[in-house]
Design a protein around this motif. Structure first.
Motif, PDB file in Angstrom:
ATOM      1  N   PHE A  78       0.823  -1.213   0.000  1.00 22.11           N
ATOM      2  CA  PHE A  78       0.000   0.000   0.000  1.00 22.11           C
ATOM      3  C   PHE A  78       0.853   1.257   0.000  1.00 22.11           C
ATOM      4  N   LEU A  79       2.119   1.096   0.313  1.00 19.94           N
ATOM      5  CA  LEU A  79       3.002   2.245   0.532  1.00 19.94           C
ATOM      6  C   LEU A  79       3.055   3.176  -0.669  1.00 19.94           C
ATOM      7  N   ALA A  80       3.051   2.617  -1.871  1.00 18.48           N
ATOM      8  CA  ALA A  80       3.183   3.440  -3.080  1.00 18.48           C
ATOM      9  C   ALA A  80       2.028   4.416  -3.250  1.00 18.48           C
ATOM     10  N   ARG A  81       0.884   4.164  -2.603  1.00 16.76           N
ATOM     11  CA  ARG A  81      -0.267   5.057  -2.722  1.00 16.76           C
ATOM     12  C   ARG A  81      -0.149   6.275  -1.817  1.00 16.76           C
ATOM     13  N   LEU A  82       0.827   6.274  -0.909  1.00 18.84           N
ATOM     14  CA  LEU A  82       0.907   7.315   0.096  1.00 18.84           C
ATOM     15  C   LEU A  82       2.052   8.274  -0.187  1.00 18.84           C
ATOM     16  N   ARG A  83       1.735   9.544  -0.325  1.00 16.90           N
ATOM     17  CA  ARG A  83       2.733  10.596  -0.570  1.00 16.90           C
ATOM     18  C   ARG A  83       2.707  11.547   0.615  1.00 16.90           C
ATOM     19  N   PRO A  84       3.638  11.415   1.556  1.00 14.54           N
ATOM     20  CA  PRO A  84       3.636  12.281   2.746  1.00 14.54           C
ATOM     21  C   PRO A  84       3.659  13.754   2.386  1.00 14.54           C
ATOM     22  N   ALA A  85       2.935  14.529   3.175  1.00 12.81           N
ATOM     23  CA  ALA A  85       2.862  15.969   2.918  1.00 12.81           C
ATOM     24  C   ALA A  85       4.163  16.670   3.267  1.00 12.81           C
ATOM     25  N   GLN A  86       4.941  16.099   4.192  1.00 14.73           N
ATOM     26  CA  GLN A  86       6.188  16.724   4.633  1.00 14.73           C
ATOM     27  C   GLN A  86       7.328  15.731   4.470  1.00 14.73           C
ATOM     28  N   LEU A  87       8.434  16.190   3.894  1.00 17.16           N
ATOM     29  CA  LEU A  87       9.600  15.335   3.681  1.00 17.16           C
ATOM     30  C   LEU A  87      10.845  15.992   4.258  1.00 17.16           C
ATOM     31  N   ASP A  88      11.840  15.156   4.577  1.00 11.24           N
ATOM     32  CA  ASP A  88      13.148  15.693   4.942  1.00 11.24           C
ATOM     33  C   ASP A  88      14.212  14.717   4.452  1.00 11.24           C
ATOM     34  N   VAL A  89      15.438  14.904   4.907  1.00 14.88           N
ATOM     35  CA  VAL A  89      16.548  14.110   4.364  1.00 14.88           C
ATOM     36  C   VAL A  89      16.504  12.647   4.801  1.00 14.88           C
ATOM     37  N   LEU A  90      15.676  12.319   5.788  1.00 16.13           N
ATOM     38  CA  LEU A  90      15.506  10.921   6.160  1.00 16.13           C
ATOM     39  C   LEU A  90      14.403  10.276   5.328  1.00 16.13           C
ATOM     40  N   SER A  91      13.257  10.934   5.243  1.00 19.84           N
ATOM     41  CA  SER A  91      12.126  10.346   4.532  1.00 19.84           C
ATOM     42  C   SER A  91      12.303  10.382   3.014  1.00 19.84           C
ATOM     43  N   ALA A  92      13.107  11.319   2.526  1.00 15.31           N
ATOM     44  CA  ALA A  92      13.392  11.406   1.090  1.00 15.31           C
ATOM     45  C   ALA A  92      14.879  11.736   0.915  1.00 15.31           C
TER      46      ALA A  92
END
Length: 409
Positions: free
Chosen positions: A234-248
């Motif tokens: 299911f992960l591919a359907r979720l685009r977090p609203a906030q990102l940083d150098v760990l999450s992206a």
């Protein structure tokens, strides 16, 4: 009430400082951490103070991954499917907002018992024209699986369930609802805040896409920690609203979303709290959640019967008798529940009290403005329950006597 106290429970109580000071029945709000959990937090803080916070992160990161390992064991999944957040509400909100793309006519189906914080988050989708609809209840007050089936069509984008509501002992049919969601290919979110650490929670059997819960409750973890499970497919359907150098992380050319649940984490966290969480999770898993659940049942079901015999006390639980959780909701005639909570605290007994906002849909339908809440843990004893019952009988008698004296000519 005759519930044997196993040696391991005696040892757990001896290793939990709060058990020696208070009679605690507010485990659904926040339970009592063990001394080992407190020591794990303190040890990480001490490392940060003595060798430097960034330098101490080496050991802190190892403990963070140990917590992830135990969380995966707890939920029956892989470590890559687990993220840590600061609260259950933050976890649910991040996952919900990451769904995105709400359109007019989209439908969100919820149980009547949905947590107020989740409902507040959903209002953002309603601004785009999505609709929030409540699934009818069955005769026991639980979410009706048959009614859910009849509501489904191509516009249903999400089914959201609070598994164990905050305002009583109901256990909703989470697994059966998961079977419906999977059969129709509909996203399924579970709020397991009151379930984690109280009853077995296998995400594969539940069939959920997202599951969250704060660790401070029956898991006995530190405040400020929560678990978020994301089904890998299911992960591919979720685009977090906030990102940083760990999450992206930067790959040399661009910032690329992580391919695991940590796309919902940030680089700045309290490694001390996660060190404590690692210990709390380990304790719960090693003791055995099934064992914990059986003890809670053995204590809470006779307590319900005894409470029902107190004059002026009204039980406010839903669910089938014998199939309810360790959360017991009630009111006591003549007492404001928050005043009642304070009076009991003055005598060394902690319990909870909830207003309408926590479970607004259910409370309004049932005409409840507030409830007092007893939450039983495996740490509680028969002696503590007897003390609570004595105190409630005394308070009921006190208010009856006051009422009689004021009504006399």
């Amino acid at each position: 009430m005759n519930v044997p106290l196993a040696e391991e429970i005696l040892q757990l109580r001896a290793a939990t400082p709060g058990c020696a000071r208070m009679i605690h029945f507010n485990h659904a709000g926040a339970s009592l951490p063990s001394q080992a959990t407190l020591d794990a937090i303190s040890a990480q803080l001490q490392r940060e103070a003595t060798i430097g916070p960034m330098e101490a992160a080496i050991e802190g990161t190892r403990l963070q991954e140990e917590a992830r390992h135990w969380a995966a064991r707890l939920l029956g999944t892989d470590s890559a499917a687990i993220a840590f957040t600061s609260s259950g509400s933050a976890a649910w909100g991040m996952a919900f907002n990451a769904l995105g793309g709400w359109h007019a006519g989209d439908r969100i189906l919820v149980g009547r018992h949905e947590w107020g914080g989740n409902l507040a988050c959903m209002t953002q989708a309603l601004q785009s024209g999505a609709r929030l609809e409540v699934i009818p209840c069955d005769e026991s007050g639980a979410v009706s699986v048959a009614a859910l089936e009849r509501m489904l069509d191509s516009r249903v984008k999400l089914i959201a369930l609070t598994w164990l509501p905050a305002n009583g002992g109901l256990i909703n049919p989470a697994r059966a609802i998961g079977e419906v969601a999977r059969r129709h290919g509909i996203a399924y979110f579970i709020d397991a805040g009151q379930a984690l650490g109280q009853l077995p929670c296998d995400v594969q059997a539940l069939g959920c896409d997202v599951l969250k819960g704060a660790a401070r409750k029956f898991l006995r973890g530190p405040r400020g920690t929560a678990l978020l499970y994301i089904r890998p497919e299911f992960l591919a359907r979720l685009r977090p609203a906030q990102l940083d150098v760990l999450s992206a992380p930067w790959d040399g050319h661009t910032f690329t979303l992580r391919n695991d649940a940590r796309r919902f984490e940030t680089s700045e966290v309290s490694l001390a709290l996660l060190a404590g969480l690692a210990n709390a999770l380990k304790e719960a898993v090693e003791l055995g959640i099934e064992h914990i659940y059986q003890r809670i049942q053995a204590l809470s079901q006779p307590l319900r019967q005894a409470l029902g015999q107190i004059s002026g006390l009204a039980l406010c639980d839903l669910g089938l008798p014998g199939q309810q959780s360790g959360l017991i909701a009630f009111t006591l005639e003549g007492w404001d529940v928050f005043e009642l909570k304070q009076r009991l605290a003055e005598s060394g007994i902690n319990l909870g009290a909830n207003g309408t906002a926590y479970t607004p849909l259910d409370m309004q339908v049932r005409g409840l403005s507030a409830i007092a809440r007893i939450a039983i843990s495996h740490l509680n004893t028969v002696e503590e329950i007897d003390t609570l019952l004595q105190a409630l009988r005394a308070l009921a008698s006190e208010r009856r006597q006051t009422s009689t004296s004021t009504s006399s000519p």
